[in-house]
Design a protein around this motif. Sequence first.
Motif, mmCIF file in Angstrom:
data_model
loop_
_atom_site.group_PDB
_atom_site.id
_atom_site.type_symbol
_atom_site.label_atom_id
_atom_site.label_comp_id
_atom_site.label_asym_id
_atom_site.label_seq_id
_atom_site.Cartn_x
_atom_site.Cartn_y
_atom_site.Cartn_z
ATOM 1 N N ASN A 1 0.864 -1.178 0.000
ATOM 2 C CA ASN A 1 0.000 0.000 0.000
ATOM 3 C C ASN A 1 0.901 1.229 0.000
ATOM 4 O O ASN A 1 1.476 1.569 1.029
ATOM 5 N N LYS B 1 0.105 4.289 -0.348
ATOM 6 C CA LYS B 1 -0.536 5.510 0.181
ATOM 7 C C LYS B 1 -0.299 6.688 -0.779
ATOM 8 O O LYS B 1 -0.330 6.485 -1.994
ATOM 9 N N HIS C 1 -9.494 1.220 4.785
ATOM 10 C CA HIS C 1 -8.209 1.383 5.473
ATOM 11 C C HIS C 1 -8.424 2.316 6.671
ATOM 12 O O HIS C 1 -9.210 3.262 6.595
ATOM 13 N N GLU D 1 -6.782 4.715 7.784
ATOM 14 C CA GLU D 1 -6.572 6.142 7.496
ATOM 15 C C GLU D 1 -7.834 6.742 6.866
ATOM 16 O O GLU D 1 -8.170 7.897 7.104
ATOM 17 N N GLU E 1 -5.593 -5.021 10.550
ATOM 18 C CA GLU E 1 -4.566 -4.008 10.769
ATOM 19 C C GLU E 1 -4.841 -3.277 12.081
ATOM 20 O O GLU E 1 -5.623 -2.310 12.098
ATOM 21 N N ALA F 1 -0.629 -0.238 15.330
ATOM 22 C CA ALA F 1 0.587 -0.804 14.736
ATOM 23 C C ALA F 1 0.888 -0.219 13.355
ATOM 24 O O ALA F 1 1.927 -0.515 12.771
ATOM 25 N N ILE F 2 -0.015 0.609 12.830
ATOM 26 C CA ILE F 2 0.178 1.131 11.473
ATOM 27 C C ILE F 2 1.097 2.338 11.468
ATOM 28 O O ILE F 2 0.797 3.364 12.091
ATOM 29 N N GLY F 3 2.229 2.183 10.800
ATOM 30 C CA GLY F 3 3.164 3.296 10.652
ATOM 31 C C GLY F 3 3.846 3.694 11.947
ATOM 32 O O GLY F 3 4.479 4.747 12.030
ATOM 33 N N GLY G 1 -1.571 -6.522 8.776
ATOM 34 C CA GLY G 1 -0.895 -5.277 8.417
ATOM 35 C C GLY G 1 -0.600 -4.460 9.659
ATOM 36 O O GLY G 1 -1.400 -4.430 10.606
ATOM 37 N N GLY G 2 0.552 -3.800 9.678
ATOM 38 C CA GLY G 2 0.933 -2.968 10.820
ATOM 39 C C GLY G 2 2.407 -3.138 11.089
ATOM 40 O O GLY G 2 2.812 -4.079 11.761
ATOM 41 N N SER G 3 3.203 -2.237 10.496
ATOM 42 C CA SER G 3 4.665 -2.256 10.690
ATOM 43 C C SER G 3 5.299 -3.607 10.358
ATOM 44 O O SER G 3 6.197 -4.072 11.068
ATOM 45 N N VAL G 4 4.824 -4.225 9.278
ATOM 46 C CA VAL G 4 5.485 -5.456 8.807
ATOM 47 C C VAL G 4 6.811 -5.050 8.177
ATOM 48 O O VAL G 4 6.883 -4.096 7.386
ATOM 49 N N LEU H 1 -0.299 -6.863 4.439
ATOM 50 C CA LEU H 1 -0.558 -5.590 3.759
ATOM 51 C C LEU H 1 0.457 -4.617 4.359
ATOM 52 O O LEU H 1 0.492 -4.414 5.575
ATOM 53 N N VAL H 2 1.296 -4.041 3.489
ATOM 54 C CA VAL H 2 2.466 -3.322 3.981
ATOM 55 C C VAL H 2 2.501 -1.883 3.467
ATOM 56 O O VAL H 2 2.359 -1.654 2.259
ATOM 57 N N GLY H 3 2.719 -0.944 4.385
ATOM 58 C CA GLY H 3 2.892 0.446 3.987
ATOM 59 C C GLY H 3 4.369 0.768 3.837
ATOM 60 O O GLY H 3 4.998 0.527 2.803
HETATM 61 C C1 PEP Z 1 -0.767 0.139 5.926
HETATM 62 O O1 PEP Z 1 -0.705 1.248 5.457
HETATM 63 O O2 PEP Z 1 -1.722 -0.605 5.650
HETATM 64 C C2 PEP Z 1 0.287 -0.283 6.841
HETATM 65 C C3 PEP Z 1 0.163 -1.436 7.446
HETATM 66 O O3 PEP Z 1 1.360 0.577 7.021
HETATM 67 P P1 PEP Z 1 2.774 0.233 7.743
HETATM 68 O O4 PEP Z 1 3.245 -1.070 7.138
HETATM 69 O O5 PEP Z 1 3.646 1.371 7.416
HETATM 70 O O6 PEP Z 1 2.476 0.072 9.193
#
Ligand code: PEP
Length: 254
Positions: free
Chosen positions: A12, A14, A98, A100, A170, A174-176, A214-217, A235-237
Amino acid sequence: MNPSRKPLIAANWKMYKTVAEAVSFIKSIQEETGPCADLEVVIAPPFTALKAVGDNLTQQGFSLAAQNCHWEEKGAFTGEVSPIMLSDLGCNYVIVGHSERRQLFGETDETVRRKAAAVLAAGMVPVVCVGEVLEQREQGKTFEVVGRQVEGALSGLSARQAELLVIAYEPVWAIGTGRTATAAQAQEVHALIRKTLAALFNKEVEKKGRILYGGSVKPDNIDLLMAEPDIDGVLVGGASLEVGSFKRLVQFKS
Ligand code: PEP
């Protein structure tokens, strides 16, 4: 992961990357990984780069996703993009709900439900994001919140549609943030989501539905996460924005 479900590694991006940056990334990552026969790699660039990325996705196993859509096919909705338009561009997946979008743009379980149904109707697969905020986790409400979000997003779908759909758990905290759920914490919620799928639909949906974490993978935690039986992908940001780290995620060891 469970070998009966194909792993899915989704990026992802963004609101990052110009068209030139996106194309350069896509060319490099495909060169680096070669064909991906046993997993799916899904790239969700910003709308502006969808066409260019799609045109350059040539390696086996790679496909295109959008990060959001409207639920209507067309109409007077300034600034919105419909599922049909995304399918027309070659998208196979659309991320919906998502955190966000829920937190910053007012998305609710009801708009997520409408979007998921519209994405399926347009022949694509929704990646429905759910997850609790820190306060809810600390109050012991994680299962209640996530269960409600899953129910809300999937209500009205047929079992066949639910089987196709992908859920991304997610945790918002834990996201970002660099703070990942432990593999055990993630597995616990994934197992709950799987049970919810059985209760809402049937055993087949429970068995076949793919659930991503998803969340800081990052390269240093993906292997542990992917070793859990109910985690079918990520799912990775942040770590999807650099070729080196994303390559390591695609090449996770289970
Ligand atoms: C995301 O945006 O869905 C996400 C999980 O971001 P991050 O990997 O940067 O935590």
